[in-house]
Design a protein around this motif. Structure first.
Motif, mmCIF file in Angstrom:
data_model
loop_
_atom_site.group_PDB
_atom_site.id
_atom_site.type_symbol
_atom_site.label_atom_id
_atom_site.label_comp_id
_atom_site.label_asym_id
_atom_site.label_seq_id
_atom_site.Cartn_x
_atom_site.Cartn_y
_atom_site.Cartn_z
ATOM 1 N N ASN A 15 77.493 59.038 -58.319
ATOM 2 C CA ASN A 15 77.679 60.489 -58.386
ATOM 3 C C ASN A 15 76.699 61.150 -59.354
ATOM 4 N N ALA A 16 76.389 60.448 -60.439
ATOM 5 C CA ALA A 16 75.432 60.978 -61.409
ATOM 6 C C ALA A 16 74.028 61.021 -60.803
ATOM 7 N N VAL A 17 73.687 59.993 -60.057
ATOM 8 C CA VAL A 17 72.384 59.960 -59.382
ATOM 9 C C VAL A 17 72.311 61.077 -58.336
ATOM 10 N N ASP A 18 73.402 61.283 -57.613
ATOM 11 C CA ASP A 18 73.447 62.359 -56.614
ATOM 12 C C ASP A 18 73.254 63.725 -57.274
ATOM 13 N N GLN A 19 73.900 63.918 -58.436
ATOM 14 C CA GLN A 19 73.732 65.164 -59.187
ATOM 15 C C GLN A 19 72.264 65.376 -59.567
ATOM 16 N N LEU A 20 71.652 64.310 -60.063
ATOM 17 C CA LEU A 20 70.240 64.385 -60.479
ATOM 18 C C LEU A 20 69.352 64.754 -59.293
ATOM 19 N N LYS A 21 69.595 64.129 -58.166
ATOM 20 C CA LYS A 21 68.794 64.398 -56.965
ATOM 21 C C LYS A 21 68.953 65.843 -56.501
ATOM 22 N N LYS A 22 70.173 66.350 -56.588
ATOM 23 C CA LYS A 22 70.421 67.732 -56.169
ATOM 24 C C LYS A 22 69.653 68.715 -57.044
ATOM 25 N N ILE A 23 69.692 68.493 -58.357
ATOM 26 C CA ILE A 23 68.974 69.388 -59.266
ATOM 27 C C ILE A 23 67.465 69.281 -59.058
ATOM 28 N N SER A 24 66.998 68.107 -58.695
ATOM 29 C CA SER A 24 65.549 67.911 -58.505
ATOM 30 C C SER A 24 64.983 68.757 -57.365
ATOM 31 N N THR A 25 65.856 69.278 -56.503
ATOM 32 C CA THR A 25 65.390 70.089 -55.374
ATOM 33 C C THR A 25 65.212 71.560 -55.742
ATOM 34 N N LEU A 26 65.612 71.951 -56.963
ATOM 35 C CA LEU A 26 65.466 73.339 -57.374
ATOM 36 C C LEU A 26 63.990 73.734 -57.439
ATOM 37 N N LYS A 27 63.739 74.985 -57.156
ATOM 38 C CA LYS A 27 62.377 75.522 -57.163
ATOM 39 C C LYS A 27 61.696 75.271 -58.511
ATOM 40 N N GLY A 28 60.475 74.748 -58.469
ATOM 41 C CA GLY A 28 59.663 74.595 -59.667
ATOM 42 C C GLY A 28 59.876 73.312 -60.437
ATOM 43 N N ILE A 29 60.841 72.476 -60.016
ATOM 44 C CA ILE A 29 61.047 71.204 -60.720
ATOM 45 C C ILE A 29 60.033 70.182 -60.221
ATOM 46 N N ILE A 30 59.231 69.703 -61.149
ATOM 47 C CA ILE A 30 58.153 68.759 -60.838
ATOM 48 C C ILE A 30 58.622 67.323 -60.984
ATOM 49 N N LYS A 31 59.479 67.092 -61.962
ATOM 50 C CA LYS A 31 59.903 65.735 -62.281
ATOM 51 C C LYS A 31 61.366 65.752 -62.714
ATOM 52 N N ALA A 32 62.142 64.762 -62.267
ATOM 53 C CA ALA A 32 63.532 64.588 -62.689
ATOM 54 C C ALA A 32 63.717 63.127 -63.087
ATOM 55 N N VAL A 33 64.232 62.911 -64.302
ATOM 56 C CA VAL A 33 64.351 61.548 -64.833
ATOM 57 C C VAL A 33 65.787 61.268 -65.245
ATOM 58 N N GLY A 34 66.335 60.182 -64.746
ATOM 59 C CA GLY A 34 67.639 59.695 -65.188
ATOM 60 C C GLY A 34 67.423 58.539 -66.140
ATOM 61 N N LEU A 35 67.903 58.673 -67.368
ATOM 62 C CA LEU A 35 67.723 57.653 -68.395
ATOM 63 C C LEU A 35 68.855 56.628 -68.313
ATOM 64 N N PRO A 36 68.767 55.508 -69.044
ATOM 65 C CA PRO A 36 69.791 54.460 -68.909
ATOM 66 C C PRO A 36 71.215 54.895 -69.240
ATOM 67 N N ASP A 37 71.360 55.993 -70.005
ATOM 68 C CA ASP A 37 72.713 56.492 -70.329
ATOM 69 C C ASP A 37 73.167 57.587 -69.370
ATOM 70 N N LEU A 38 72.506 57.741 -68.253
ATOM 71 C CA LEU A 38 72.837 58.780 -67.271
ATOM 72 C C LEU A 38 74.307 58.692 -66.847
ATOM 73 N N HIS A 39 74.992 59.843 -66.899
ATOM 74 C CA HIS A 39 76.362 59.896 -66.389
ATOM 75 C C HIS A 39 76.677 61.314 -65.931
#
Length: 360
Positions: A15-39
């Motif tokens: 679910n955390a990865v899905d959240q990250l992917k969803k935000i990465s689709t926002l206009k102007g986002i070049i890079k999205a990084v999930g770190l080892p403590d991602l939740h």
């Protein structure tokens, strides 16, 4: 571009990865990084994003400027009396002399300065547990034979006020364009909230150090976990959004463990562009706060809690913190550190062992 930092032994909920992917689709986002403590959170925690010409205040959330500071105390390990200090801290009222220390400070919500707040915020006395790089430790100004104070807190109601204002007045969750009045006004208020949070950590450290008659109170390290920071890359300004992530471009930082586990002083390696110039800020939650009590009430009986066997010198006012902030509710900090070492993101300087945790 999306990057998730993890190994086969890591645990990151889908679910955390899905959240990250969803935000990465926002206009102007070049890079999205999930770190080892991602939740999972309102937006994912343990994440960093890079944008150009637009910012998204909702990504970093309401606790603008939340971060962690490390302070000297002047106590030698051999002279620091834990039981005596616990008794003094149990009597400490953080609000008692706030008015005198902040009367000349010009900030909204200044009555909240010098207060820790709820959730995973804390103040904690630490001893240096293991040294991996003595030269680096000396460079920071840390003596391995002394006691240090770690303070994790943020901008309290000030950051929440700012986020709510920009959601209501500007729908900032849709982005604030570079050059717009809303962009300029938000960044100005954001920067004030970051300074508020830094000052808050300093006042907390001063109050707690004074309570136990500390000889000194010098800030050695401070890193901000929730912020939007301009970064010049190849002559162009980008904006690094960090939500529960430490900056990699300010030098040494502390990566906090959960209650009862070690924290780590680390040195991020140079030019972590692929990771949006960020490293993990802590262990990261494994369980949400909701339901922790139900899961752990049988493990930690009332009698067990009363006898103080599992409190790890924990000073608290809300008994739910026993369950919500239990080590079991968090990921393994050693795994988080090792994942970053394996990615060549950090070099470990030292580990810190908690002696007293204050969460009032």
């Amino acid at each position: 571009m999306i990057k998730i930092v993890k190994s086969e032994k890591s645990w990151i909920e889908s679910n955390a990865v899905d959240q990250l992917k969803k935000i990465s689709t926002l206009k102007g986002i070049i890079k999205a990084v999930g770190l080892p403590d991602l939740h999972i959170g309102k937006t994912p925690v343990g994440a960093s994003y890079m944008t150009k010409d637009i910012i998204y205040p909702h990504i970093i959330g309401n606790d603008i400027g939340c971060g962690i500071g490390l302070f000297s105390t002047g106590f030698k390990k051999t002279k620091f009396k834990i039981d005596k200090s616990v008794k003094k801290l149990e009597k400490l009222d953080m609000l008692e002399y706030t008015s005198d220390s902040i009367k000349n400070i010009d900030f909204p919500f200044k009555e909240k300065l010098g207060t820790i707040g709820s959730g995973n915020h804390f103040a904690e006395f630490e001893e240096v547990n293991k040294v991996y790089d003595e030269k680096a430790l000396n460079e920071i100004g840390i003596n391995k034979n002394e006691i240090y104070l770690l303070v994790h807190s943020g901008s309290r109601r000030y950051g929440e006020y700012i986020l709510n204002k920009y959601i209501k007045e500007y729908s900032c969750q849709n982005g604030l364009e570079l050059g717009s009045d809303a962009f300029n006004e938000y960044m100005n208020e954001h920067n004030k909230a970051v300074e508020f949070a830094k000052l808050n950590r300093e006042i907390i450290a001063h109050k707690i150090s004074s309570c136990v008659n500390s000889k000194e109170n010098k800030k050695l390290l401070d890193s901000v976990h929730n912020s939007i920071t301009p970064k010049k890359i190849q002559d162009e300004i980008h904006y690094i959004h960090r939500k529960g992530a430490s900056p990699s471009d300010i030098g040494y930082v502390v990566v906090a463990g959960s209650r009862g586990s070690n924290s780590y002083i680390v040195k991020p390696t140079d030019n972590l562009l692929d990771y949006a110039f960020s490293v993990s800020h802590g262990a990261g939650r494994k369980w949400s706060r909701f339901g922790c009590k139900e899961k752990l009430e049988k493990v930690y009986s009332k009698k067990y809690v009363r006898q103080n066997n599992m409190k790890c010198n924990l000073i608290y006012s809300d008994k739910n913190v026993i369950y919500e902030e239990a080590p079991e509710a968090y990921k393994n900090i050693e795994r988080v550190i090792q994942d970053m070492v394996d990615e060549k993101m950090i070099e470990v300087v030292a580990s810190l062992k908690p002696l007293i945790t204050y969460k009032k």
